[in-house]
Motif scaffolding. Structure first.
Motif, PDB file in Angstrom:
ATOM      1  N   MET A   1       0.853  -1.177   0.000  1.00 15.87           N
ATOM      2  CA  MET A   1       0.000   0.000   0.000  1.00 15.87           C
ATOM      3  C   MET A   1       0.899   1.241   0.000  1.00 15.87           C
ATOM      4  N   GLU A   2       0.562   2.196  -0.813  1.00 13.99           N
ATOM      5  CA  GLU A   2       1.278   3.471  -0.864  1.00 13.99           C
ATOM      6  C   GLU A   2       1.041   4.248   0.429  1.00 13.99           C
ATOM      7  N   LEU A   3       2.042   5.026   0.835  1.00 14.82           N
ATOM      8  CA  LEU A   3       1.910   5.811   2.062  1.00 14.82           C
ATOM      9  C   LEU A   3       0.720   6.751   1.988  1.00 14.82           C
ATOM     10  N   SER A   4       0.498   7.395   0.839  1.00 12.41           N
ATOM     11  CA  SER A   4      -0.634   8.329   0.728  1.00 12.41           C
ATOM     12  C   SER A   4      -1.963   7.619   0.964  1.00 12.41           C
ATOM     13  N   ASP A   5      -2.103   6.409   0.449  1.00 15.74           N
ATOM     14  CA  ASP A   5      -3.331   5.632   0.680  1.00 15.74           C
ATOM     15  C   ASP A   5      -3.448   5.222   2.138  1.00 15.74           C
ATOM     16  N   GLU A   6      -2.311   4.844   2.717  1.00 14.57           N
ATOM     17  CA  GLU A   6      -2.316   4.429   4.117  1.00 14.57           C
ATOM     18  C   GLU A   6      -2.737   5.588   5.025  1.00 14.57           C
ATOM     19  N   LEU A   7      -2.271   6.796   4.721  1.00 12.39           N
ATOM     20  CA  LEU A   7      -2.633   7.969   5.534  1.00 12.39           C
ATOM     21  C   LEU A   7      -4.123   8.291   5.428  1.00 12.39           C
ATOM     22  N   LYS A   8      -4.712   8.076   4.261  1.00 12.25           N
ATOM     23  CA  LYS A   8      -6.138   8.343   4.064  1.00 12.25           C
ATOM     24  C   LYS A   8      -7.015   7.405   4.886  1.00 12.25           C
ATOM     25  N   THR A   9      -6.552   6.178   5.091  1.00  8.20           N
ATOM     26  CA  THR A   9      -7.360   5.192   5.804  1.00  8.20           C
ATOM     27  C   THR A   9      -6.862   4.929   7.227  1.00  8.20           C
ATOM     28  N   ALA A  10      -5.884   5.721   7.660  1.00  8.58           N
ATOM     29  CA  ALA A  10      -5.291   5.518   8.988  1.00  8.58           C
ATOM     30  C   ALA A  10      -6.329   5.738  10.091  1.00  8.58           C
ATOM     31  N   ALA A  11      -6.120   5.075  11.209  1.00 11.03           N
ATOM     32  CA  ALA A  11      -7.004   5.201  12.382  1.00 11.03           C
ATOM     33  C   ALA A  11      -6.473   6.341  13.258  1.00 11.03           C
ATOM     34  N   TRP A  12      -6.848   7.575  12.915  1.00 14.08           N
ATOM     35  CA  TRP A  12      -6.394   8.757  13.645  1.00 14.08           C
ATOM     36  C   TRP A  12      -7.088   8.834  14.995  1.00 14.08           C
ATOM     37  N   ARG A  13      -6.331   9.223  16.012  1.00 14.62           N
ATOM     38  CA  ARG A  13      -6.908   9.386  17.358  1.00 14.62           C
ATOM     39  C   ARG A  13      -6.211  10.548  18.055  1.00 14.62           C
ATOM     40  N   LYS A  14      -6.905  11.086  19.050  1.00  9.57           N
ATOM     41  CA  LYS A  14      -6.335  12.188  19.828  1.00  9.57           C
ATOM     42  C   LYS A  14      -6.491  11.904  21.303  1.00  9.57           C
ATOM     43  N   ALA A  15      -5.762  12.653  22.093  1.00  9.71           N
ATOM     44  CA  ALA A  15      -5.782  12.450  23.541  1.00  9.71           C
ATOM     45  C   ALA A  15      -7.150  12.806  24.108  1.00  9.71           C
ATOM     46  N   THR A  16      -7.534  12.105  25.161  1.00  9.77           N
ATOM     47  CA  THR A  16      -8.816  12.400  25.801  1.00  9.77           C
ATOM     48  C   THR A  16      -8.838  13.805  26.398  1.00  9.77           C
ATOM     49  N   LYS A  17      -7.679  14.346  26.770  1.00  9.71           N
ATOM     50  CA  LYS A  17      -7.627  15.710  27.313  1.00  9.71           C
ATOM     51  C   LYS A  17      -7.926  16.763  26.260  1.00  9.71           C
ATOM     52  N   SER A  18      -7.976  16.402  25.003  1.00 16.90           N
ATOM     53  CA  SER A  18      -8.251  17.384  23.954  1.00 16.90           C
ATOM     54  C   SER A  18      -9.664  17.933  24.040  1.00 16.90           C
ATOM     55  N   GLY A  19     -10.548  17.253  24.756  1.00 16.19           N
ATOM     56  CA  GLY A  19     -11.923  17.724  24.905  1.00 16.19           C
ATOM     57  C   GLY A  19     -12.015  19.088  25.552  1.00 16.19           C
ATOM     58  N   SER A  20     -11.063  19.431  26.427  1.00 19.98           N
ATOM     59  CA  SER A  20     -11.080  20.745  27.071  1.00 19.98           C
ATOM     60  C   SER A  20     -10.569  21.839  26.140  1.00 19.98           C
ATOM     61  N   ASN A  21     -10.110  21.447  24.961  1.00 17.27           N
ATOM     62  CA  ASN A  21      -9.575  22.391  23.980  1.00 17.27           C
ATOM     63  C   ASN A  21     -10.461  22.391  22.735  1.00 17.27           C
ATOM     64  N   GLN A  22     -11.751  22.221  22.909  1.00 19.45           N
ATOM     65  CA  GLN A  22     -12.721  22.113  21.821  1.00 19.45           C
ATOM     66  C   GLN A  22     -12.334  21.033  20.814  1.00 19.45           C
ATOM     67  N   GLY A  23     -11.559  20.046  21.272  1.00 21.26           N
ATOM     68  CA  GLY A  23     -11.176  18.955  20.403  1.00 21.26           C
ATOM     69  C   GLY A  23     -10.026  19.272  19.469  1.00 21.26           C
ATOM     70  N   ASN A  24      -9.466  20.474  19.557  1.00 22.00           N
ATOM     71  CA  ASN A  24      -8.363  20.864  18.693  1.00 22.00           C
ATOM     72  C   ASN A  24      -7.044  20.430  19.311  1.00 22.00           C
ATOM     73  N   CYS A  25      -6.328  19.601  18.608  1.00 20.38           N
ATOM     74  CA  CYS A  25      -5.066  19.100  19.143  1.00 20.38           C
ATOM     75  C   CYS A  25      -4.327  18.337  18.060  1.00 20.38           C
ATOM     76  N   LEU A  26      -3.325  17.629  18.463  1.00 20.03           N
ATOM     77  CA  LEU A  26      -2.618  16.744  17.547  1.00 20.03           C
ATOM     78  C   LEU A  26      -3.300  15.389  17.532  1.00 20.03           C
ATOM     79  N   GLU A  27      -3.275  14.765  16.372  1.00 25.24           N
ATOM     80  CA  GLU A  27      -3.787  13.414  16.224  1.00 25.24           C
ATOM     81  C   GLU A  27      -2.637  12.515  15.783  1.00 25.24           C
ATOM     82  N   VAL A  28      -2.676  11.278  16.207  1.00 25.14           N
ATOM     83  CA  VAL A  28      -1.663  10.305  15.825  1.00 25.14           C
ATOM     84  C   VAL A  28      -2.342   9.079  15.213  1.00 25.14           C
TER      85      VAL A  28
END
Length: 70
Positions: A1-28
């Motif tokens: 799988m090409e990296l670009s395709d992998e990034l499109k289907t990746a399982a992105w997640r963010k820290a639970t503490k991001s909720g206090s920041n209107q959900g704006n944060c880094l995702e991994v």
């Protein structure tokens, strides 16, 4: 799988503490080969950073040790 395709289907997640920041944060997302994708949740259309497993591990280790605390 090409990296670009992998990034499109990746399982992105963010820290639970991001909720206090209107959900704006880094995702991994786990990627093949132990790599990690890192993106800004406010601009998911922009290309994410892709980190090697060793770079990600070093960052997490430093964060746990408080090396990035302000």
């Amino acid at each position: 799988m090409e990296l670009s395709d992998e990034l499109k289907t990746a399982a992105w997640r963010k820290a639970t503490k991001s909720g206090s920041n209107q959900g704006n944060c880094l995702e991994v997302a786990p990627l093949s080969g132990g790599r990690v994708g890192l993106r800004d949740s406010e601009a998911p259309e922009k290309a994410p950073f892709v980190l090697s497993a060793s770079v990600w591990d070093a960052f997490i280790d430093g964060a746990k040790k408080g090396e990035f605390d302000f």
